[in-house]
Structure formats: structure tokens, C-alpha cells
Design an enzyme around this catalytic site. Structure first.
Site, mmCIF file in Angstrom:
data_model
loop_
_atom_site.group_PDB
_atom_site.id
_atom_site.type_symbol
_atom_site.label_atom_id
_atom_site.label_comp_id
_atom_site.label_asym_id
_atom_site.label_seq_id
_atom_site.Cartn_x
_atom_site.Cartn_y
_atom_site.Cartn_z
ATOM 1 N N THR A 1 26.092 1.143 36.695
ATOM 2 C CA THR A 1 27.125 1.669 37.473
ATOM 3 C C THR A 1 26.553 2.241 38.659
ATOM 4 O O THR A 1 25.392 2.605 38.712
ATOM 5 C CB THR A 1 27.992 2.699 36.841
ATOM 6 O OG1 THR A 1 29.298 3.068 37.475
ATOM 7 C CG2 THR A 1 26.992 3.911 36.397
ATOM 8 N N ASN B 1 28.353 4.359 40.125
ATOM 9 C CA ASN B 1 29.234 5.616 40.285
ATOM 10 C C ASN B 1 28.825 6.757 39.640
ATOM 11 O O ASN B 1 28.658 6.859 38.606
ATOM 12 C CB ASN B 1 30.730 5.224 39.691
ATOM 13 C CG ASN B 1 31.652 6.222 39.983
ATOM 14 O OD1 ASN B 1 31.400 7.564 40.248
ATOM 15 N ND2 ASN B 1 32.953 5.697 40.017
ATOM 16 N N ASP C 1 34.167 -0.649 32.510
ATOM 17 C CA ASP C 1 35.152 -0.778 33.652
ATOM 18 C C ASP C 1 36.299 -0.157 33.285
ATOM 19 O O ASP C 1 36.811 -0.025 31.945
ATOM 20 C CB ASP C 1 35.480 -2.387 33.837
ATOM 21 C CG ASP C 1 36.053 -2.417 35.199
ATOM 22 O OD1 ASP C 1 35.926 -1.743 36.062
ATOM 23 O OD2 ASP C 1 36.906 -3.077 35.266
ATOM 24 N N GLY D 1 38.355 10.320 41.393
ATOM 25 C CA GLY D 1 39.297 9.315 41.120
ATOM 26 C C GLY D 1 40.946 9.623 41.080
ATOM 27 O O GLY D 1 41.169 10.629 41.943
ATOM 28 N N LYS E 1 37.630 17.445 29.634
ATOM 29 C CA LYS E 1 37.998 16.089 29.726
ATOM 30 C C LYS E 1 37.243 15.260 28.652
ATOM 31 O O LYS E 1 37.907 14.179 28.264
ATOM 32 C CB LYS E 1 37.791 15.698 31.338
ATOM 33 C CG LYS E 1 37.787 14.304 31.422
ATOM 34 C CD LYS E 1 37.554 13.647 32.932
ATOM 35 C CE LYS E 1 37.929 12.289 33.221
ATOM 36 N NZ LYS E 1 37.483 11.675 34.430
ATOM 37 N N HIS F 1 39.496 8.676 27.780
ATOM 38 C CA HIS F 1 39.253 7.186 27.563
ATOM 39 C C HIS F 1 37.876 6.892 27.684
ATOM 40 O O HIS F 1 37.511 5.892 26.458
ATOM 41 C CB HIS F 1 40.104 6.355 28.883
ATOM 42 C CG HIS F 1 39.920 6.977 30.047
ATOM 43 N ND1 HIS F 1 40.012 8.405 30.542
ATOM 44 C CD2 HIS F 1 39.268 6.391 31.286
ATOM 45 C CE1 HIS F 1 39.473 8.606 31.757
ATOM 46 N NE2 HIS F 1 38.897 7.535 32.220
HETATM 47 P P1 IMP Z 1 36.009 1.334 38.526
HETATM 48 O O1 IMP Z 1 35.927 1.368 36.810
HETATM 49 O O2 IMP Z 1 34.703 1.866 38.525
HETATM 50 O O3 IMP Z 1 36.268 0.190 38.578
HETATM 51 O O4 IMP Z 1 36.951 2.563 38.663
HETATM 52 C C1 IMP Z 1 38.304 2.043 39.039
HETATM 53 C C2 IMP Z 1 38.951 3.285 39.831
HETATM 54 O O5 IMP Z 1 39.541 4.119 38.785
HETATM 55 C C3 IMP Z 1 38.129 3.829 40.755
HETATM 56 O O6 IMP Z 1 39.090 4.245 41.750
HETATM 57 C C4 IMP Z 1 37.954 5.381 39.827
HETATM 58 O O7 IMP Z 1 37.870 6.356 40.805
HETATM 59 C C5 IMP Z 1 39.224 5.265 39.122
HETATM 60 N N1 IMP Z 1 38.566 6.187 37.738
HETATM 61 C C6 IMP Z 1 37.938 5.358 36.822
HETATM 62 N N2 IMP Z 1 37.704 6.168 36.058
HETATM 63 C C7 IMP Z 1 38.387 7.269 36.303
HETATM 64 C C8 IMP Z 1 38.603 8.655 35.432
HETATM 65 O O8 IMP Z 1 37.928 8.969 34.466
HETATM 66 N N3 IMP Z 1 39.588 9.457 36.140
HETATM 67 C C9 IMP Z 1 40.234 9.235 37.326
HETATM 68 N N4 IMP Z 1 39.876 8.147 37.770
HETATM 69 C C10 IMP Z 1 39.053 7.232 37.420
#
Ligand code: IMP
Length: 199
Positions: A7, A9, A68, A150, A172, A177
Site C-alpha cells: 500500500t 497509504n 482494496d 478518507g 474503529k 471493515h
Molecule cells: P483505496 O482502498 O486506497 O482505493 O481507498 C479508496 C478510498 O476510500 C480512499 O479515498 C480512501 O480515503 C477511502 N477509504 C479507504 N479506507 C477507508 C476507511 O477506513 N475509512 C474512510 N475512508 C476510507
């Protein structure tokens, strides 16, 4: 055991490290974050996660975890879903939230139902395993709270009456999830002591 986490992130790294610290692991797992280069352009969360995990394993030769995630809003036919990260075209969470709120057609709770879904994948060259985790909630009309990342500030977790951005990460991680997906994945891998109450 060393586990690559594919990741880019930093919020996910922080959350997943905290999740691992509460799971009843049979042996300690050391996370090694590696940024994947893939575009997340597949038609499913599972395929996106699989690509990241395969890339992490290919680059490092170590067992790799990837995930994801998306926010799924019933009344918007599942949007932002796969496009959660780039929903507003800017990649900024504040803009994504504003765009999402502008699309919600009303204020009744029924119209504001949403869930986060997370697909977690493990790849080690012999096995490819996956698990899914979901948490249900409602979207507020204004962001609340400063924690999380997010879409957390608008995601109301009804049993607590607070958003995921208004509670500590440790809370959290009890219901998220991401925690559910990773816990199920680790159960399949046989990495968890069975029969222990989780915090
Ligand atoms: P990805 O899994 O990195 O593609 O994330 C997709 C989008 O969902 C991004 O904009 C993240 O900021 C948001 N996101 C992913 N996980 C979370 C979470 O646990 N809480 C809130 N937003 C999330």
C-alpha cells in the site's frame, strides 16, 4: 514473520499495524510497507487487491498482504464504490466528501445508508487467499471529528452514535471493515489462536 504490506497509504499502514497488535497472533508479524505501482483499474475490489498483493510478492519475494476498500452508498447505486479514492477527480478526501454529500437526494436516514467494504488478499507464491469485511452505517450531512481518514468524518457508526473520525483508532479497529477482512484472512491462514475473545 515478515509480511509485506502493499500500500502507498500511510493511514492504512497505521491501521493495519494497530489491528495486528490486537489480533491473537500465534507468532509476531512484522509489517514491511511497499508502495505498489498498479492503477487500481480492475472492475472489482478483489482484483485490485490481488494485483497489489501479487506485485508486492513479485518485487520482494516475501508473503504479501494487500487490500482494496470502498464506500458503497445504496441510494447512489453503489457509488463511489470502486471510485472512492478519485471520486471528485482531485484525490483529496475533503473534495470527495463534498461531492458525495452534494449527490445525496435527501436527509432521511433511509436515503443515507452506506457501508464500507474491504477486500484483503494474501499472496505467497503458493497460496492466494482473500477475505471480505463490511461495516454498515449512515452518512451525515456534515463532517464530524478529526481522527481517521478518507470518508470517516461523515460515516456514522450507529451503535455508538459517532462517526469513525470521532472515535479513537482502537475503537474503529473493533468494528471496521478492514479489521474484519484481515481477521478472516488470518483465520484462513491459521495464524490466530482460536477461541480467544478479541478486544
Ligand atoms: P483505496 O482502498 O486506497 O482505493 O481507498 C479508496 C478510498 O476510500 C480512499 O479515498 C480512501 O480515503 C477511502 N477509504 C479507504 N479506507 C477507508 C476507511 O477506513 N475509512 C474512510 N475512508 C476510507
Amino acid at each position: 514473520m515478515r509480511l509485506v504490506l502493499a500500500t502507498g497509504n500511510p493511514h492504512k499502514v497505521q491501521e493495519i499495524e494497530a489491528i495486528l497488535s490486537i489480533l491473537p497472533l500465534r507468532e509476531p508479524v512484522e509489517i514491511l510497507p511497499v508502495r505498489p505501482e498498479g492503477e487500481e483499474s480492475h472492475p472489482t475490489f478483489l482484483e485490485n487487491a490481488l494485483e497489489k498483493a501479487r506485485e508486492g510478492f513479485r518485487k520482494t519475494g516475501f508473503p504479501t498482504l494487500a487490500e482494496d476498500t470502498g464506500l458503497v452508498v445504496d441510494i447512489l447505486d453503489g457509488a463511489p464504490g470502486l471510485f472512492s479514492a478519485r471520486f471528485s477527480g482531485t484525490g483529496r478526501s475533503e473534495s470527495n466528501i463534498q461531492k458525495l454529500l452534494s449527490l445525496l437526494p435527501g436527509t432521511s436516514w433511509d436515503l443515507r445508508r452506506a457501508h464500507f467494504v474491504c477486500y484483503a488478499v494474501y499472496v505467497d507464491g503458493e497460496r492466494e487467499l482473500w477475505a471480505r469485511g463490511v461495516v454498515h452505517g449512515y452518512l451525515l450531512s456534515e463532517p464530524r471529528g478529526t481522527q481517521g481518514f478518507g470518508y470517516d468524518p461523515i460515516f456514522l457508526y450507529a451503535p455508538l452514535g459517532r462517526t469513525f473520525a470521532e472515535i479513537p483508532l482502537a475503537w474503529k479497529n473493533r468494528w471496521s471493515h478492514r479489521r474484519r477482512a484481515i481477521e478472516h484472512l488470518f483465520q484462513q491462514l491459521g495464524w490466530l489462536h482460536e477461541g480467544r475473545d478479541l478486544p
